[in-house]
Design a protein around this motif. Structure first.
Motif, mmCIF file in Angstrom:
data_model
loop_
_atom_site.group_PDB
_atom_site.id
_atom_site.type_symbol
_atom_site.label_atom_id
_atom_site.label_comp_id
_atom_site.label_asym_id
_atom_site.label_seq_id
_atom_site.Cartn_x
_atom_site.Cartn_y
_atom_site.Cartn_z
ATOM 1 N N SER A 41 17.206 43.970 43.275
ATOM 2 C CA SER A 41 18.527 43.340 43.378
ATOM 3 C C SER A 41 19.040 42.873 42.022
ATOM 4 N N LEU A 42 20.335 42.928 41.891
ATOM 5 C CA LEU A 42 21.022 42.443 40.702
ATOM 6 C C LEU A 42 22.173 41.553 41.158
ATOM 7 N N HIS A 43 22.513 40.569 40.341
ATOM 8 C CA HIS A 43 23.655 39.695 40.633
ATOM 9 C C HIS A 43 24.574 39.709 39.417
ATOM 10 N N PHE A 44 25.868 39.889 39.675
ATOM 11 C CA PHE A 44 26.850 39.988 38.606
ATOM 12 C C PHE A 44 27.897 38.892 38.748
ATOM 13 N N THR A 45 28.128 38.141 37.690
ATOM 14 C CA THR A 45 29.128 37.087 37.682
ATOM 15 C C THR A 45 30.067 37.315 36.500
ATOM 16 N N CYS A 46 31.349 37.257 36.751
ATOM 17 C CA CYS A 46 32.376 37.311 35.722
ATOM 18 C C CYS A 46 32.216 38.502 34.777
ATOM 19 N N LEU A 47 31.813 38.268 33.554
ATOM 20 C CA LEU A 47 31.633 39.344 32.582
ATOM 21 C C LEU A 47 30.610 40.356 33.101
ATOM 22 N N GLY A 48 29.582 39.887 33.774
ATOM 23 C CA GLY A 48 28.606 40.804 34.368
ATOM 24 C C GLY A 48 29.255 41.722 35.387
ATOM 25 N N PHE A 49 30.170 41.194 36.199
ATOM 26 C CA PHE A 49 30.888 42.012 37.174
ATOM 27 C C PHE A 49 31.741 43.060 36.470
ATOM 28 N N GLU A 50 32.340 42.706 35.333
ATOM 29 C CA GLU A 50 33.104 43.681 34.554
ATOM 30 C C GLU A 50 32.197 44.824 34.093
ATOM 31 N N VAL A 51 30.984 44.500 33.702
ATOM 32 C CA VAL A 51 30.016 45.528 33.295
ATOM 33 C C VAL A 51 29.692 46.442 34.474
ATOM 34 N N LEU A 52 29.422 45.852 35.644
ATOM 35 C CA LEU A 52 29.106 46.639 36.830
ATOM 36 C C LEU A 52 30.258 47.581 37.185
ATOM 37 N N VAL A 53 31.457 47.043 37.272
ATOM 38 C CA VAL A 53 32.620 47.846 37.661
ATOM 39 C C VAL A 53 32.874 48.956 36.647
ATOM 40 N N SER A 54 32.809 48.631 35.370
ATOM 41 C CA SER A 54 33.031 49.629 34.320
ATOM 42 C C SER A 54 31.978 50.727 34.363
ATOM 43 N N THR A 55 30.742 50.349 34.633
ATOM 44 C CA THR A 55 29.655 51.325 34.700
ATOM 45 C C THR A 55 29.848 52.270 35.880
ATOM 46 N N ILE A 56 30.135 51.723 37.045
ATOM 47 C CA ILE A 56 30.310 52.552 38.237
ATOM 48 C C ILE A 56 31.554 53.430 38.116
ATOM 49 N N ALA A 57 32.639 52.875 37.581
ATOM 50 C CA ALA A 57 33.881 53.638 37.427
ATOM 51 C C ALA A 57 33.787 54.655 36.296
ATOM 52 N N GLY A 58 32.842 54.458 35.382
ATOM 53 C CA GLY A 58 32.699 55.369 34.251
ATOM 54 C C GLY A 58 33.647 55.065 33.110
ATOM 55 N N SER A 59 34.357 53.953 33.198
ATOM 56 C CA SER A 59 35.315 53.587 32.157
ATOM 57 C C SER A 59 35.707 52.122 32.312
ATOM 58 N N CYS A 60 36.019 51.495 31.201
ATOM 59 C CA CYS A 60 36.538 50.125 31.227
ATOM 60 C C CYS A 60 38.010 50.098 31.628
ATOM 61 N N ASP A 61 38.630 51.276 31.729
ATOM 62 C CA ASP A 61 40.064 51.334 32.024
ATOM 63 C C ASP A 61 40.408 50.825 33.416
ATOM 64 N N ILE A 62 39.434 50.709 34.306
ATOM 65 C CA ILE A 62 39.706 50.183 35.646
ATOM 66 C C ILE A 62 40.040 48.690 35.587
ATOM 67 N N LEU A 63 39.617 48.021 34.524
ATOM 68 C CA LEU A 63 39.919 46.598 34.349
ATOM 69 C C LEU A 63 41.352 46.428 33.856
ATOM 70 N N GLN A 64 42.029 45.443 34.417
ATOM 71 C CA GLN A 64 43.433 45.195 34.079
ATOM 72 C C GLN A 64 43.593 43.772 33.547
ATOM 73 N N PRO A 65 44.614 43.546 32.715
ATOM 74 C CA PRO A 65 44.873 42.176 32.261
ATOM 75 C C PRO A 65 45.085 41.262 33.469
ATOM 76 N N THR A 66 44.471 40.094 33.421
ATOM 77 C CA THR A 66 44.513 39.159 34.543
ATOM 78 C C THR A 66 44.862 37.769 34.034
ATOM 79 N N ASP A 67 45.798 37.131 34.689
ATOM 80 C CA ASP A 67 46.176 35.772 34.331
ATOM 81 C C ASP A 67 45.390 34.806 35.224
ATOM 82 N N ALA A 68 44.141 34.606 34.887
ATOM 83 C CA ALA A 68 43.286 33.717 35.675
ATOM 84 C C ALA A 68 42.510 32.804 34.738
#
Length: 128
Positions: A41-68
């Motif tokens: 098992s792995l747990h991803f929080t914040c920046l870690g979640f960005e790494v997971l999503v980018s890895t699975i999607a094959g690109s960081c382009d899936i991430l969008q600017p967010t006002d949070a």
């Protein structure tokens, strides 16, 4: 555990390239172990979640600017999914009433400082 932090895969901050590279390798190792029947098992929080999503999607382009930034929020968990998950259910994390009440409450428990994120529509329409 992949923690949060400043920057992000798309933020191009110093050190992020190494974090992303190591994160990808650990995710690949976990996938291989899981495919071989060895639960890892792995747990991803914040920046870690960005790494997971980018890895699975094959690109960081899936991430969008967010006002949070400077945003407090409560947790909204799908308790059916939590109880059914091997990561939480097998470790008794949701068995304590006080713990469950704390997490199910409306009290803002998290502090967010996100410049990048994954929009729900992108999550649903992608293989992520």
């Amino acid at each position: 555990l992949f923690p949060g932090g400043r920057g992000g895969p798309k933020g191009k901050m110093d050190g992020d390239a190494a974090y992303l590279k190591v994160g990808k390798k650990i995710i690949q190792m976990a996938e291989s172990a899981n495919e071989a029947g060895d639960y890892f098992s792995l747990h991803f929080t914040c920046l870690g979640f960005e790494v997971l999503v980018s890895t699975i999607a094959g690109s960081c382009d899936i991430l969008q600017p967010t006002d949070a930034e400077n945003l407090r929020s409560s947790l909204k968990l799908d308790w059916g999914a939590v109880r059914a998950s091997r990561m939480f259910a097998s470790r008794g994390v949701v068995n304590g009433t006080a713990y469950a009440e704390l997490l199910e409450g409306e009290e803002p428990l998290t502090m967010n400082f996100h410049a990048w994120g994954l929009y729900l529509q992108d999550f649903v329409s992608n293989t992520v």
